[in-house]
Write a protein that holds these residues in place. Structure first.
Motif, short mmCIF file in Angstrom:
data_model
loop_
_atom_site.label_atom_id
_atom_site.label_comp_id
_atom_site.label_asym_id
_atom_site.label_seq_id
_atom_site.Cartn_x
_atom_site.Cartn_y
_atom_site.Cartn_z
N TYR A 1 0.96 -1.19 0.23
CA TYR A 1 -0.06 -0.21 -0.12
C TYR A 1 1.01 1.38 0.24
N GLY A 2 0.49 2.25 -0.67
CA GLY A 2 1.12 3.63 -0.94
C GLY A 2 0.96 4.51 -0.64
N ALA A 3 0.42 5.59 0.08
CA ALA A 3 -0.58 7.72 -0.30
C ALA A 3 0.06 8.22 -0.01
N ASP A 4 -0.05 9.23 -0.27
CA ASP A 4 0.11 10.12 -0.28
C ASP A 4 -0.14 10.87 0.91
N VAL A 5 -0.92 9.89 2.14
CA VAL A 5 -1.10 10.83 3.44
C VAL A 5 -0.98 9.77 3.94
N ALA A 6 -0.72 10.07 5.23
CA ALA A 6 -0.19 8.33 5.93
C ALA A 6 -1.72 8.33 6.70
N PRO A 7 -1.90 7.10 6.69
CA PRO A 7 -3.45 6.66 7.35
C PRO A 7 -3.20 6.82 8.63
N GLU A 8 -4.31 6.64 9.64
CA GLU A 8 -4.22 6.96 10.87
C GLU A 8 -3.46 5.56 11.53
N CYS A 9 -4.01 4.40 11.08
CA CYS A 9 -3.35 3.42 11.47
C CYS A 9 -1.22 3.58 10.75
N ALA A 10 -0.74 4.02 10.41
CA ALA A 10 -0.06 4.42 10.26
C ALA A 10 1.45 3.39 11.38
N GLY A 11 0.83 3.80 12.91
CA GLY A 11 1.73 2.95 13.15
C GLY A 11 1.50 1.44 13.40
N ASP A 12 0.89 1.13 12.89
CA ASP A 12 0.48 -0.15 12.40
C ASP A 12 1.53 -1.18 11.60
N PHE A 13 1.69 0.37 10.08
CA PHE A 13 2.22 -0.02 9.11
C PHE A 13 3.77 -0.08 9.53
N ALA A 14 4.22 0.89 10.33
CA ALA A 14 5.35 0.72 10.72
C ALA A 14 5.78 -0.82 11.42
N ALA A 15 4.81 -1.56 12.79
CA ALA A 15 5.55 -2.09 13.32
C ALA A 15 5.43 -3.73 12.81
N LYS A 16 4.84 -3.45 11.79
CA LYS A 16 3.91 -4.48 11.51
C LYS A 16 4.21 -5.54 9.98
N TYR A 17 4.71 -4.10 8.88
CA TYR A 17 4.34 -4.28 7.29
C TYR A 17 5.80 -3.33 6.57
N GLN A 18 6.74 -3.82 7.15
CA GLN A 18 7.89 -2.60 7.17
C GLN A 18 8.12 -3.62 5.22
N GLY A 19 8.38 -2.76 4.65
CA GLY A 19 9.33 -2.76 3.32
C GLY A 19 7.31 -3.32 2.17
N ARG A 20 6.38 -3.05 2.95
CA ARG A 20 5.49 -3.44 2.22
C ARG A 20 4.37 -2.21 1.63
N TYR A 21 4.56 -1.06 2.54
CA TYR A 21 4.23 0.53 2.40
C TYR A 21 4.97 1.61 1.93
N CYS A 22 4.27 2.67 1.41
CA CYS A 22 5.17 4.11 1.05
C CYS A 22 4.45 5.23 1.54
#
Length: 307
Positions: A247-268
């Motif tokens: 998942y890529g987005a030009d604005v971080a979602p409210e759940c950005a912390g979950d991405f940072a904790a669990k989905y490194q390399g799979r988001y931008c």
């Protein structure tokens, strides 16, 4: 008395854009007031009190602002989205609301591919990535930005599909795009999905777990529309169940912390909403807004009215 136009931008226009806007108003015999980088809403309300017209970017035009501006006849959002304007209250007070569609389209479309390439190349970390050539991109909502995305995608050698019930299939076909009948069909057929939905009652959280679960293996969703069109709970559900999804987005979602904790390399995610953050888009949108105000007062032109 000359018309007084307030340009209220917490996030300022480029200086060259401000100069161009000012020149348009000077030629029309209008006065321009510039309010930039303000921090207090009270300053905004004070400045708008004498305005006949208002230009904003992402600045909020709510009932308080409209109530504070008894002379206001038109507000123009320099950009495509206009959910920062209280359209109902504006209409009730006889204020025409406009946007400047198309002025930021190329900038947003180029950002789509910046995000896509970053994810396809695994964040440039040295890991093997994938190429865009030969892949299929699905455009969810085929408006001004979608058309630019399609043009760029063809240059990359991608197959382009689109879903938009409001755009005739013949128009898409004429522009080298294959129309599909449903969003579900779009998601199941494409390696990449590019979202360009406006924020409306119908679209908020419409990109949900059911739709995202249809993605092809290795599917990537790029959101340069509005954060609100994504059902974040559903997005997290699919990210957890499908290790292949990105998942890529030009604005971080409210759940950005979950991405940072669990989905490194799979988001931008970009640091802030960056779609229109180019010098060219900044200038184009500002000048278009100024011209629309002049045409409204001098010719009664309401071509871009949204309320």
């Amino acid at each position: 008395m000359p018309k007084n136009v307030l340009v209220a931008t917490e996030k300022p226009f480029a200086k060259v854009a401000v100069a161009g806007i000012g020149e348009i108003f000077r030629e029309a015999g209008y006065a321009m007031t510039l309010l930039e980088s303000y921090k207090d809403k009270a300053d905004y309300l004070k400045a708008v009190a004498s305005a006949d017209a208002l230009i904003v970017r992402s600045d909020i035009v709510d009932a308080d602002v409209l109530q504070a501006a008894p002379n206001l006849k038109i507000v123009v959002r320099a950009g495509a989205g206009y959910d920062n304007i209280d359209l109902k209250t504006a209409a009730a007070r006889g204020v025409v609301a406009m946007n400047t569609p198309g002025q930021n389209s190329n900038a947003v479309a180029e950002l789509v591919f910046g995000l896509m390439i970053t994810l396809a190349r695994r964040g440039f970390t040295g890991k093997d990535g994938t190429e865009l050539r030969g892949k299929t991109i699905g455009i969810h909502a085929y408006g001004n930005v979608g058309k630019y995305v399609a043009m760029i995608a063809r240059g990359f050698g991608m197959e382009v599909l689109a879903f938009d019930p409001y755009v005739p299939a013949e128009k898409m076909k004429a522009e080298g795009v294959t129309p599909v009948a449903t969003a579900e069909e779009l998601y199941s057929a494409c390696e990449y999905i590019s979202l360009h939905l406006p924020k409306t009652k119908e679209t908020v959280k419409s990109v949900n777990a059911g739709l995202l679960s249809k993605l092809k293996k290795g599917g990537t969703v790029i959101n340069t529309a509005r954060a609100e069109v994504i059902d974040e709970a559903g997005l997290l559900q699919v990210m957890e169940a499908r290790p292949d999804v990105m998942y890529g987005a030009d604005v971080a979602p409210e759940c950005a912390g979950d991405f940072a904790a669990k989905y490194q390399g799979r988001y931008c995610f970009t640091a802030k909403k960056m779609g229109a953050q180019t010098a060219e888009a900044n200038i184009n949108a500002g000048l278009a807004a100024a011209r629309q105000i002049v045409n409204f007062f001098e010719k009664g032109d309401i071509s871009f009215k949204v309320n």
